[in-house]
Design a protein around this motif. Structure first.
Motif, PDB file in Angstrom:
ATOM      1  N   GLU A 167       0.825  -1.203   0.000  1.00 21.49           N
ATOM      2  CA  GLU A 167       0.000   0.000   0.000  1.00 21.49           C
ATOM      3  C   GLU A 167       0.864   1.259   0.000  1.00 21.49           C
ATOM      4  O   GLU A 167       0.535   2.251  -0.672  1.00 21.49           O
ATOM      5  N   ALA A 168       1.978   1.231   0.729  1.00 19.63           N
ATOM      6  CA  ALA A 168       2.860   2.398   0.793  1.00 19.63           C
ATOM      7  C   ALA A 168       3.515   2.658  -0.558  1.00 19.63           C
ATOM      8  O   ALA A 168       3.651   3.815  -0.990  1.00 19.63           O
ATOM      9  N   VAL A 169       3.936   1.589  -1.237  1.00 20.61           N
ATOM     10  CA  VAL A 169       4.561   1.752  -2.557  1.00 20.61           C
ATOM     11  C   VAL A 169       3.527   2.242  -3.570  1.00 20.61           C
ATOM     12  O   VAL A 169       3.828   3.101  -4.406  1.00 20.61           O
ATOM     13  N   VAL A 170       2.296   1.725  -3.486  1.00 16.56           N
ATOM     14  CA  VAL A 170       1.224   2.195  -4.376  1.00 16.56           C
ATOM     15  C   VAL A 170       1.011   3.694  -4.188  1.00 16.56           C
ATOM     16  O   VAL A 170       0.923   4.457  -5.166  1.00 16.56           O
ATOM     17  N   THR A 171       0.941   4.135  -2.950  1.00 15.77           N
ATOM     18  CA  THR A 171       0.717   5.558  -2.672  1.00 15.77           C
ATOM     19  C   THR A 171       1.860   6.410  -3.210  1.00 15.77           C
ATOM     20  O   THR A 171       1.639   7.468  -3.825  1.00 15.77           O
ATOM     21  N   ALA A 172       3.106   5.963  -2.985  1.00 16.17           N
ATOM     22  CA  ALA A 172       4.270   6.723  -3.439  1.00 16.17           C
ATOM     23  C   ALA A 172       4.317   6.811  -4.958  1.00 16.17           C
ATOM     24  O   ALA A 172       4.599   7.876  -5.533  1.00 16.17           O
ATOM     25  N   GLN A 173       4.026   5.705  -5.641  1.00 17.96           N
ATOM     26  CA  GLN A 173       4.072   5.714  -7.100  1.00 17.96           C
ATOM     27  C   GLN A 173       2.930   6.530  -7.700  1.00 17.96           C
ATOM     28  O   GLN A 173       3.110   7.193  -8.720  1.00 17.96           O
ATOM     29  N   ALA A 174       1.769   6.495  -7.080  1.00 15.88           N
ATOM     30  CA  ALA A 174       0.653   7.303  -7.569  1.00 15.88           C
ATOM     31  C   ALA A 174       0.991   8.785  -7.501  1.00 15.88           C
ATOM     32  O   ALA A 174       0.729   9.547  -8.445  1.00 15.88           O
ATOM     33  N   ALA A 175       1.595   9.206  -6.392  1.00 12.96           N
ATOM     34  CA  ALA A 175       1.982  10.609  -6.245  1.00 12.96           C
ATOM     35  C   ALA A 175       3.074  10.986  -7.244  1.00 12.96           C
ATOM     36  O   ALA A 175       3.064  12.088  -7.810  1.00 12.96           O
ATOM     37  N   LEU A 176       4.005  10.067  -7.479  1.00  9.21           N
ATOM     38  CA  LEU A 176       5.093  10.342  -8.419  1.00  9.21           C
ATOM     39  C   LEU A 176       4.566  10.535  -9.837  1.00  9.21           C
ATOM     40  O   LEU A 176       4.905  11.519 -10.512  1.00  9.21           O
ATOM     41  N   VAL A 177       3.742   9.610 -10.302  1.00  6.61           N
ATOM     42  CA  VAL A 177       3.238   9.701 -11.672  1.00  6.61           C
ATOM     43  C   VAL A 177       2.339  10.930 -11.829  1.00  6.61           C
ATOM     44  O   VAL A 177       2.350  11.594 -12.879  1.00  6.61           O
ATOM     45  N   ALA A 178       1.570  11.261 -10.795  1.00  2.00           N
ATOM     46  CA  ALA A 178       0.764  12.487 -10.847  1.00  2.00           C
ATOM     47  C   ALA A 178       1.660  13.701 -11.042  1.00  2.00           C
ATOM     48  O   ALA A 178       1.323  14.629 -11.802  1.00  2.00           O
ATOM     49  N   HIS A 179       2.808  13.711 -10.384  1.00  3.55           N
ATOM     50  CA  HIS A 179       3.736  14.835 -10.535  1.00  3.55           C
ATOM     51  C   HIS A 179       4.287  14.882 -11.957  1.00  3.55           C
ATOM     52  O   HIS A 179       4.403  15.959 -12.552  1.00  3.55           O
ATOM     53  N   TRP A 180       4.627  13.714 -12.518  1.00  4.51           N
ATOM     54  CA  TRP A 180       5.069  13.692 -13.914  1.00  4.51           C
ATOM     55  C   TRP A 180       4.021  14.338 -14.822  1.00  4.51           C
ATOM     56  O   TRP A 180       4.347  15.174 -15.671  1.00  4.51           O
ATOM     57  N   MET A 181       2.781  13.909 -14.633  1.00  5.03           N
ATOM     58  CA  MET A 181       1.713  14.361 -15.523  1.00  5.03           C
ATOM     59  C   MET A 181       1.478  15.863 -15.393  1.00  5.03           C
ATOM     60  O   MET A 181       1.114  16.527 -16.363  1.00  5.03           O
ATOM     61  N   SER A 182       1.702  16.402 -14.199  1.00  7.66           N
ATOM     62  CA  SER A 182       1.433  17.821 -13.972  1.00  7.66           C
ATOM     63  C   SER A 182       2.449  18.733 -14.647  1.00  7.66           C
ATOM     64  O   SER A 182       2.204  19.933 -14.790  1.00  7.66           O
ATOM     65  N   ILE A 183       3.591  18.178 -15.070  1.00  7.02           N
ATOM     66  CA  ILE A 183       4.623  18.998 -15.721  1.00  7.02           C
ATOM     67  C   ILE A 183       4.893  18.559 -17.159  1.00  7.02           C
ATOM     68  O   ILE A 183       5.836  19.027 -17.795  1.00  7.02           O
ATOM     69  N   GLY A 184       4.081  17.630 -17.679  1.00  9.51           N
ATOM     70  CA  GLY A 184       4.241  17.217 -19.066  1.00  9.51           C
ATOM     71  C   GLY A 184       5.413  16.305 -19.318  1.00  9.51           C
ATOM     72  O   GLY A 184       5.944  16.255 -20.428  1.00  9.51           O
ATOM     73  N   PHE A 185       5.810  15.523 -18.302  1.00 12.38           N
ATOM     74  CA  PHE A 185       6.968  14.637 -18.419  1.00 12.38           C
ATOM     75  C   PHE A 185       6.539  13.259 -18.895  1.00 12.38           C
ATOM     76  O   PHE A 185       5.535  12.718 -18.437  1.00 12.38           O
ATOM     77  N   ILE A 186       7.316  12.696 -19.804  1.00 16.71           N
ATOM     78  CA  ILE A 186       7.098  11.341 -20.303  1.00 16.71           C
ATOM     79  C   ILE A 186       8.340  10.520 -19.998  1.00 16.71           C
ATOM     80  O   ILE A 186       9.424  10.801 -20.505  1.00 16.71           O
TER      81      ILE A 186
END
Length: 489
Positions: A224-243
Motif C-alpha cells: 500500500e505504501a509503494v502504491v501511494t508513493a508511485q501514484a503521487a510520483l506519476v501524478a507529478h510527472w503528468m502535472s509537468i508534461g513529463f514522459i
C-alpha cells in the motif's frame, strides 16, 4: 589527497544471490565534466576531494575508495510487457551507501563503469549523450520538486563506445534513495525464492517504510505504501508534461523516485498520446498511458508478495486487489491537488477536476505548448490574457474556459497579484526542452561543454523569470523539433 567516502553499506549484508561483487573497469583518460557541488555538500562529501585527480579516478571507476564494496544488483523485469527472468545491472556498479546531512541513506552508483555478470554480452559502458541527458533531466526534475535519482558527477573516459556510431564514453555517478525495483522482487519470485522476497521486503521496510513495521500485515502495508508513493510520483510527472519513455518494471523504484532516464522527454505541444521513445513502437508508454502502466507494474509487485501477505492464497489475492485498485484514488487525489495549485485554486470544490479536464482538452485540440500554457495562465490571473491566447489558433475555446475559471476564482476572493505569484511557484518557465538537451549533447560530443553548463544553470531555477535566458523558455522552431529520443544502450 586521499579519497574518503563515508560509506555504510546495508545491501551487501543480504545474501550473495542478491548481487554480484564486481569492481569497476578502469578507463583510459578520465576527465571531469561536471561535479554537482551542492549535492556533494548535502551528502557530506568534500567537493575539492572529488575534483582532485584521485577523486576523478573514483568517479570514473579507476579507483575503489576505502569503505566501498562494489556490487552489481540482480533483478528481472517486464520489458514492454514481456517478462525477462534475469536482467540486473549490466553497466552500473553500486559503490556503497552514504548518510547525508538530512539523515537519509542514499546509494552512490557508477553508471557506465564496465561489464558485469549481468551485461548479456554488452560492453558495460555508457556513451556521453545519455550521461548528459540523465544529468540534465534528473537535476531538472529535482529542481521541479519531483522525487528523483540525482546526478553527482559526469566524467568522460577518454575512450570510445560503439553504438549506431562511434561515440565518446562517459560515466555518470548516480545517487538514489535505493536501486531496488519492482523487478528486484520479480527476480526472486521467478525462482520461487520466497525467503529471498521476505529478506528483500524486510530490507525495503527497514530502509524506506519503517512506519509499516507496526501494521497488522506489514507486507500488505508495504504494498500500500509503494502504491501511494508511485501514484503521487506519476501524478507529478503528468502535472509537468513529463514522459518517462520506458516504464518497464525494472525501471520502477520501490522508493518512489523517478529512475532510469533513457528516452525520457518533456512535451512541447500538448498531446495525451505523445511518445518520443524510438523503441516504443506500440505507444505503450505514452504520456496519457502512464497512470495505467504504473498500476499494471504495481500489480506485478503485488503478485510477488502474495505469500507474505496471507497464507490463504484467496485472501491474499483479494487484499492485494484492494491495494492495487487504490492506485486510481491516490493518483487522482495527488493530480488534482497539483493542478489546483497550477490553476491558483486555494480550496477544493466540486467541479475542479472537470475544470482541469476541460483545459487539457482545449490544449490538446490546439496542441498548445504545455509548459507555456500554464505559465501564461499566471499572467492571466492578473487579467493579462494576450500571451496565453497567442498559444491558441482561434482562441474562442480558451476564452470560454477562462470565463469559467475566473468564475471559480471569484468564489475564493483574494488578491490577484498574490495569486499570480503563487501560481508562478507551481508553473515552471524553464524545463529541459528536447531541442536544448540535444543541442547540449551535440556540443559535448564535439568537446564543447559550454551549452551543457548554461542549460544546467538555467534549469536549476525553473520558476524564476531569468530574462537573460528567455530563449531557453521558447518552444522549438519547426526545424528544431525532436521527434525521437533514444535509450543509449
Amino acid at each position: 589527497m586521499s579519497v574518503h567516502l563515508p560509506f555504510e553499506n546495508t545491501y551487501v549484508r543480504l545474501p550473495d544471490r542478491f548481487y554480484a561483487r564486481i569492481a569497476p573497469t578502469p578507463t583510459t583518460a578520465p576527465r571531469l565534466i561536471r561535479l554537482n557541488r551542492p549535492l556533494a555538500a548535502d551528502l557530506g562529501l568534500v567537493a575539492a576531494m572529488l575534483e582532485s585527480s584521485e577523486g576523478v579516478d573514483v568517479l570514473a571507476g579507476n579507483r575503489v575508495p576505502e569503505g566501498a564494496d562494489p556490487v552489481a544488483l540482480a533483478y528481472a523485469g517486464h520489458q514492454f510487457g514481456q517478462f525477462v527472468p534475469q536482467l540486473g545491472d549490466g553497466r552500473a556498479i553500486l559503490l556503497g551507501e552514504v548518510v547525508g546531512r538530512d539523515g537519509v541513506r542514499r546509494d552512490i552508483q557508477l553508471k557506465g563503469a564496465g561489464p558485469t555478470p549481468f551485461s548479456r554480452s554488452g560492453d558495460g559502458r555508457a556513451s556521453l549523450g545519455p550521461v548528459m541527458r540523465e544529468y540534465l533531466v534528473s537535476e531538472a526534475m529535482n529542481a521541479l520538486g519531483v522525487p528523483t535519482t540525482r546526478a553527482l558527477a559526469a566524467v568522460v573516459t577518454g575512450e570510445r563506445v560503439i553504438r549506431e556510431e562511434i561515440l565518446p564514453g562517459a560515466v555518470l555517478t548516480r545517487v538514489a534513495k535505493s536501486h531496488v525495483r519492482v523487478g528486484t522482487f520479480q527476480f526472486f519470485a521467478a525462482r520461487g525464492d520466497i525467503e529471498g522476497i521476505r529478506l528483500l521486503a524486510d530490507h525495503v521496510i527497514s530502509r524506506h517504510y519503517p512506519q509499516v513495521r507496526a501494521a497488522a500485515q506489514p507486507y500488505l502495508a508495504l504494498l500500500e505504501a509503494v502504491v501511494t508513493a508511485q501514484a503521487a510520483l506519476v501524478a507529478h510527472w503528468m502535472s509537468i508534461g513529463f514522459i518517462h519513455g520506458v516504464m518497464n518494471t525494472d525501471n520502477m523504484s520501490i522508493a518512489g523516485e523517478t529512475i532510469d532516464y533513457g528516452p525520457c522527454a518533456f512535451m512541447d505541444g500538448f498531446d495525451p498520446e505523445q511518445v518520443y521513445s524510438s523503441i516504443d513502437r506500440g505507444c505503450r508508454y505514452s504520456y496519457g498511458n502512464q497512470p495505467r502502466i504504473a498500476q499494471w507494474n504495481l500489480a506485478r509487485l503485488a503478485e510477488t508478495l502474495l505469500e507474505l501477505i496471507d497464507a490463504d492464497g484467496t485472501a491474499a489475492v483479494e487484499q492485494a486487489k484492494v491495494a492495487i485498485n487504490g492506485f486510481s484514488t491516490h493518483f487522482e487525489a495527488s493530480f488534482i491537488d497539483l493542478m489546483r495549485r497550477k490553476l491558483g485554486l486555494g480550496s477544493a470544490r466540486d467541479g475542479d477536476l472537470d475544470l482541469v479536464k476541460s483545459l487539457l482538452g482545449t490544449m490538446a485540440q490546439a496542441r498548445s505548448d504545455f509548459t507555456l500554457t500554464f505559465r501564461h495562465l499566471c499572467a492571466a490571473a492578473g487579467g493579462e490574457d494576450a500571451a496565453l491566447r497567442g498559444l491558441f489558433t482561434g482562441p474562442a475555446k480558451i476564452d470560454a474556459w477562462l470565463a469559467g475559471w475566473r468564475e471559480r476564482l471569484a468564489t475564493e476572493g483574494g488578491d490577484d497579484a498574490e495569486r499570480a505569484a503563487r501560481m508562478r511557484q507551481a508553473n515552471p518557465l524553464f524545463i529541459p526542452r528536447n531541442h536544448r538537451v540535444e543541442e547540449a549533447i551535440r556540443a559535448g560530443i564535439a568537446n564543447d561543454f559550454g551549452p551543457f553548463e548554461r542549460l544546467s544553470a538555467v534549469l536549476a531555477r525553473p520558476y524564476d523569470n531569468q530574462p537573460e535566458s528567455a530563449a531557453y523558455a521558447r518552444p522549438p522552431k519547426p526545424d528544431e523539433v525532436v521527434l525521437s529520443t533514444f535509450c543509449g544502450t
